[in-house]
Design a protein around this motif. Structure first.
Motif, PDB file in Angstrom:
ATOM      1  N   PRO A 161       0.800  -1.237   0.000  1.00 32.92           N
ATOM      2  CA  PRO A 161       0.000   0.000   0.000  1.00 32.92           C
ATOM      3  C   PRO A 161       0.828   1.281   0.000  1.00 32.92           C
ATOM      4  O   PRO A 161       0.412   2.283  -0.582  1.00 32.92           O
ATOM      5  CB  PRO A 161      -0.823  -0.124   1.297  1.00 32.92           C
ATOM      6  N   TRP A 162       1.980   1.291   0.659  1.00 30.22           N
ATOM      7  CA  TRP A 162       2.707   2.553   0.851  1.00 30.22           C
ATOM      8  C   TRP A 162       3.794   2.819  -0.194  1.00 30.22           C
ATOM      9  O   TRP A 162       4.475   3.836  -0.118  1.00 30.22           O
ATOM     10  CB  TRP A 162       3.338   2.581   2.251  1.00 30.22           C
ATOM     11  N   GLU A 163       3.973   1.907  -1.142  1.00 31.68           N
ATOM     12  CA  GLU A 163       4.979   2.170  -2.169  1.00 31.68           C
ATOM     13  C   GLU A 163       4.625   1.421  -3.454  1.00 31.68           C
ATOM     14  O   GLU A 163       3.851   0.477  -3.434  1.00 31.68           O
ATOM     15  CB  GLU A 163       6.377   1.778  -1.696  1.00 31.68           C
ATOM     16  N   ASP A 164       5.249   1.874  -4.548  1.00 34.77           N
ATOM     17  CA  ASP A 164       5.036   1.235  -5.841  1.00 34.77           C
ATOM     18  C   ASP A 164       6.056   0.118  -6.005  1.00 34.77           C
ATOM     19  O   ASP A 164       7.228   0.354  -6.303  1.00 34.77           O
ATOM     20  CB  ASP A 164       5.195   2.268  -6.955  1.00 34.77           C
ATOM     21  N   TYR A 222       5.987 -18.054  -8.119  1.00 32.95           N
ATOM     22  CA  TYR A 222       6.304 -16.897  -7.292  1.00 32.95           C
ATOM     23  C   TYR A 222       5.375 -16.877  -6.072  1.00 32.95           C
ATOM     24  O   TYR A 222       4.506 -16.019  -5.918  1.00 32.95           O
ATOM     25  CB  TYR A 222       6.148 -15.607  -8.092  1.00 32.95           C
ATOM     26  N   GLY A 223       5.586 -17.851  -5.190  1.00 37.65           N
ATOM     27  CA  GLY A 223       4.705 -18.013  -4.026  1.00 37.65           C
ATOM     28  C   GLY A 223       4.744 -16.843  -3.064  1.00 37.65           C
ATOM     29  O   GLY A 223       3.732 -16.512  -2.437  1.00 37.65           O
ATOM     30  N   GLY A 224       5.916 -16.218  -2.930  1.00 34.38           N
ATOM     31  CA  GLY A 224       6.014 -15.062  -2.046  1.00 34.38           C
ATOM     32  C   GLY A 224       5.176 -13.905  -2.530  1.00 34.38           C
ATOM     33  O   GLY A 224       4.493 -13.230  -1.748  1.00 34.38           O
ATOM     34  N   LEU A 225       5.202 -13.664  -3.837  1.00 32.23           N
ATOM     35  CA  LEU A 225       4.381 -12.590  -4.406  1.00 32.23           C
ATOM     36  C   LEU A 225       2.900 -12.964  -4.373  1.00 32.23           C
ATOM     37  O   LEU A 225       2.038 -12.086  -4.235  1.00 32.23           O
ATOM     38  CB  LEU A 225       4.819 -12.298  -5.844  1.00 32.23           C
ATOM     39  N   ASP A 226       2.615 -14.249  -4.496  1.00 35.59           N
ATOM     40  CA  ASP A 226       1.238 -14.709  -4.384  1.00 35.59           C
ATOM     41  C   ASP A 226       0.682 -14.366  -3.004  1.00 35.59           C
ATOM     42  O   ASP A 226      -0.442 -13.865  -2.866  1.00 35.59           O
ATOM     43  CB  ASP A 226       1.187 -16.220  -4.634  1.00 35.59           C
ATOM     44  N   ILE A 227       1.494 -14.605  -1.955  1.00 35.37           N
ATOM     45  CA  ILE A 227       1.077 -14.282  -0.593  1.00 35.37           C
ATOM     46  C   ILE A 227       1.058 -12.775  -0.370  1.00 35.37           C
ATOM     47  O   ILE A 227       0.159 -12.227   0.279  1.00 35.37           O
ATOM     48  CB  ILE A 227       2.016 -14.964   0.421  1.00 35.37           C
ATOM     49  N   LEU A 228       2.057 -12.083  -0.931  1.00 34.74           N
ATOM     50  CA  LEU A 228       2.176 -10.637  -0.719  1.00 34.74           C
ATOM     51  C   LEU A 228       0.945  -9.885  -1.224  1.00 34.74           C
ATOM     52  O   LEU A 228       0.522  -8.897  -0.617  1.00 34.74           O
ATOM     53  CB  LEU A 228       3.433 -10.118  -1.409  1.00 34.74           C
ATOM     54  N   ARG A 229       0.351 -10.346  -2.314  1.00 35.77           N
ATOM     55  CA  ARG A 229      -0.791  -9.609  -2.873  1.00 35.77           C
ATOM     56  C   ARG A 229      -2.012  -9.666  -1.952  1.00 35.77           C
ATOM     57  O   ARG A 229      -2.927  -8.846  -2.074  1.00 35.77           O
ATOM     58  CB  ARG A 229      -1.154 -10.163  -4.256  1.00 35.77           C
ATOM     59  N   TRP A 230      -2.030 -10.642  -1.021  1.00 30.93           N
ATOM     60  CA  TRP A 230      -3.143 -10.736  -0.070  1.00 30.93           C
ATOM     61  C   TRP A 230      -2.757 -10.249   1.321  1.00 30.93           C
ATOM     62  O   TRP A 230      -3.615 -10.162   2.202  1.00 30.93           O
ATOM     63  CB  TRP A 230      -3.622 -12.187   0.046  1.00 30.93           C
ATOM     64  N   HIS A 231      -1.495  -9.954   1.528  1.00 36.54           N
ATOM     65  CA  HIS A 231      -0.975  -9.719   2.876  1.00 36.54           C
ATOM     66  C   HIS A 231      -1.667  -8.546   3.568  1.00 36.54           C
ATOM     67  O   HIS A 231      -1.901  -8.577   4.774  1.00 36.54           O
ATOM     68  CB  HIS A 231       0.535  -9.454   2.816  1.00 36.54           C
ATOM     69  N   PHE A 232      -1.992  -7.511   2.822  1.00 32.86           N
ATOM     70  CA  PHE A 232      -2.585  -6.313   3.411  1.00 32.86           C
ATOM     71  C   PHE A 232      -4.069  -6.199   3.103  1.00 32.86           C
ATOM     72  O   PHE A 232      -4.650  -5.116   3.146  1.00 32.86           O
ATOM     73  CB  PHE A 232      -1.848  -5.065   2.926  1.00 32.86           C
TER      74      PHE A 232
END
Length: 481
Positions: A161-164, A222-232
Motif C-alpha cells: 500500500p505505501w509504495e510502488d 512466485y509463491g512469495g508474491l502470491d502471498i504478498l498480494r493478499w498480505h494487506f
C-alpha cells in the motif's frame, strides 16, 4: 519457582559460521532495562572449533529455562500487586501452571535440536567444488502457466500500500541502479528473490530441456508474491491458498513429480515461512481467550458510562434524568452523546465500555437494547431499569440469577428521582464488581458472539452453537411431550 532469579536472567543467542572466526552472539535480559555485563555480551568461550552440536547444547541450555518462565514473568509484571492477582486466576482458568511450563520447555528444547539436525543434513550437501561439469546434474525448468509467475508480477502496483513495488522489478527485478555505489549495485527489494532466481536459472549452463535428462526440477512459482498480494487485505485462507492448490494439481499431472515424490523439485520463495503457515488449531478459541485477557486487564477509569441520547418526545423515558445525573458527576460518569454520530462507530462504543465499570442501559424504542450486548462483550456491567430488557429474554444465553452479571434499578425510582444512580453504583464494593466482571467475561462472553464460517470450537460454544445445540435437544424431546 524463584521469580527473583528469573527476573535477572540473561538470554544468549549465538550463531556460528564458516566465515566468522568467532561466535556472533546476541544477549538480552528478561526484564526491561536490565543491565547486561560487557563480559557476558562479549563472552566467546564456546568457540567455533567446538563443533555445531556443542554450540547448540550451550544455546539450548541457556535459552530454554528463560523461555519457559517468560509467561509467568509477564503475568507477574501485569498484575496489580494484590494477593489474588490476575495471573493467579488466569493460571487456574486456562491451565497455565508449572507442569505446562515444563512441557513447553521440553517442546522448545526438542524443536531446537530438530532444527540443528536439519541444519546438519543441509551442511552435508555443501560442495567443495564449483561443479563445472553438468554431466548427470541437469536442471529442468518447468514452463508453468503464466498465472503462477508473470501474471503475479503484473499485479505489482497493488501489492504494497505505501509504495510502488513495480519500480523494483526493473533490470530483471534487481531494481534501479545506485550510481553512487558504483557499477553493478541496485536498489533491490527484499521480496524480489523469486523473479531474480528464475531469470538466473533460465541461463544456467546445466539447464536441460529433456525431463529424462534432468536430476533437479525447478518450479518457477512466485509463491512469495502470491502471498504478498493478499498480505494487506482481509482475505480468507481459502483465497490465499487457491493458486498454490492449483499448482499442486498441475504438478500432479507431470510425470517427474512422482519419480522421487517431489524430493528433486525445488521452490524458491521470497517471503518468510511465517507468512505461509496455516493454523489448524482452534483459532476462534484463541481469539476469544486473547479478547478475554484484554477485557480483564483493561484499565477502567470511568465508574459509570452512558452512550445514548435523550428522548424528549417520550413521556416515560428516563434518559434525560440519567444524562443529568451523569453530567452532574462528571468525575465518575462519562456521557457519550449519540446525537453527535459517534455511536455509529463501533470502536467508539467498545472503547468507552472497556474503560467503564458500569454501563447504563435504559430502554429505547423497545425494552431490549443492543447496547446491553456491547457492554457485556466489553466487560462492562450493565445497569438495567426494565426487567424485560434482558431478564425475560435469552434464557439460553443468560442465567436465571441475573445479579451475577447485572445491576437492576427500577425505572420508577429514577422517574420519581428517589435514587441517584451514580451514587448507588459507587456503593457496590470492588470485590463484588470484580466477581461480576469475571463471570461476564469467562462464562457469558463466548456465548454472546458469533464465530466465522471457518471457526472451530474446542473450549467454547458461540451464540450459534448454543442455539443449534439447544434446538436439537428440544426436537429430541418432542416425542416425550
Amino acid at each position: 519457582m524463584n521469580r527473583q532469579q528469573d527476573q535477572n536472567s540473561v538470554v544468549h543467542l549465538c550463531v556460528s559460521s564458516r566465515k566468522l572466526s568467532n561466535l556472533y552472539c546476541l544477549s538480552a535480559g528478561t526484564q526491561p532495562s536490565l543491565q547486561i555485563p560487557v563480559s557476558l555480551v562479549n563472552h566467546s568461550s564456546p568457540t567455533v572449533n567446538a563443533g555445531a552440536k556443542e554450540v547448540a547444547d550451550f544455546d539450548v541450555k541457556s535459552l530454554v529455562p528463560t523461555l519457559s518462565n517468560s509467561s509467568s514473568f509477564r503475568n507477574e509484571e501485569g498484575g496489580n500487586g494484590e494477593e489474588n492477582s490476575d495471573s493467579d486466576i488466569k493460571n487456574s482458568d486456562f491451565g497455565v501452571n508449572d507442569s505446562s511450563d515444563k512441557g513447553d520447555a521440553k517442546l522448545i528444547e526438542d524443536a531446537f535440536r530438530e532444527v540443528e539436525q536439519l541444519l546438519q543434513v543441509h551442511r552435508s550437501w555443501i560442495s567443495d567444488s564449483n561443479n563445472s561439469t553438468c554431466e548427470g546434474r541437469g536442471i529442468y525448468v518447468y514452463d508453468l502457466p503464466t498465472k503462477f509467475n508473470k501474471d503475479l508480477l503484473a499485479q505489482c502496483g497493488d501489492m504494497i500500500p505505501w509504495e510502488d513495488f513495480c519500480r523494483f522489478l526493473s533490470n530483471d527485478a534487481f531494481g534501479e541502479p545506485i550510481q553512487k555505489l558504483g557499477r553493478g549495485w541496485h536498489h533491490t527489494h527484499q521480496y524480489s528473490l523469486e523473479p531474480i532466481f528464475h531469470a538466473r536459472v533460465l541461463k544456467h549452463p546445466c539447464r536441460v530441456y529433456d525431463q529424462n535428462a534432468a536430476r533437479l526440477f525447478y518450479v518457477p512459482y512466485y509463491g512469495g508474491l502470491d502471498i504478498l498480494r493478499w498480505h494487506f487485505k482481509n482475505a480468507s485462507d481459502d483465497v490465499k491458498d487457491s493458486l498454490a492448490l492449483d499448482l499442486v494439481r498441475w504438478l500432479e499431472s507431470q510425470g517427474p513429480w512422482y519419480r522421487n515424490l517431489g524430493k528433486d523439485h525445488v521452490f524458491v520463495l521470497g517471503k518468510i515461512s511465517w507468512d505461509f503457515r496455516r493454523n489448524d488449531k482452534s483459532s476462534w478459541d484463541d481469539d476469544i481467550v486473547t479478547w478475554q485477557l484484554k477485557v480483564i486487564k483493561s484499565k477502567r477509569r470511568n465508574l459509570v458510562s452512558f452512550a445514548g441520547a435523550a428522548r424528549p418526545g417520550s413521556s416515560d423515558s428516563i434518559r434525560t434524568i440519567l444524562i443529568e445525573q451523569c453530567l452532574s458527576k462528571s468525575n465518575n460518569c462519562e456521557f457519550l452523546n449519540c446525537t453527535s454520530g459517534q455511536c455509529d462507530q463501533p470502536e467508539s462504543i467498545v472503547e468507552l465500555f472497556l474503560e467503564s465499570e458500569f454501563c447504563l442501559q435504559p430502554p429505547g424504542d423497545s425494552p431490549t437494547r443492543k447496547s446491553v450486548f456491547d457492554s457485556l462483550v466489553s466487560g462492562c456491567i450493565p445497569v438495567l431499569f426494565d426487567p424485560f430488557t434482558a431478564y425475560y429474554q435469552y434464557p439460553w444465553h443468560f442465567p436465571a440469577s441475573h445479579d451475577k452479571y447485572s445491576v437492576f434499578i427500577d425505572k420508577e425510582e429514577v422517574t420519581k428521582k428517589s435514587v441517584d444512580v451514580v451514587e448507588r453504583l459507587m456503593k457496590i464494593p470492588d470485590r463484588e464488581r470484580e466477581n461480576m466482571r469475571r463471570y461476564i467475561v469467562y462464562e457469558l462472553l463466548p456465548g454472546l458472539v458469533y464465530g466465522d464460517l471457518n471457526s472451530k470450537f474446542d473450549k467454547f460454544q458461540d451464540a450459534f452453537s448454543i442455539s443449534m445445540n439447544n434446538l436439537r435437544q428440544r426436537v429430541s424431546r418432542l416425542n416425550d411431550v
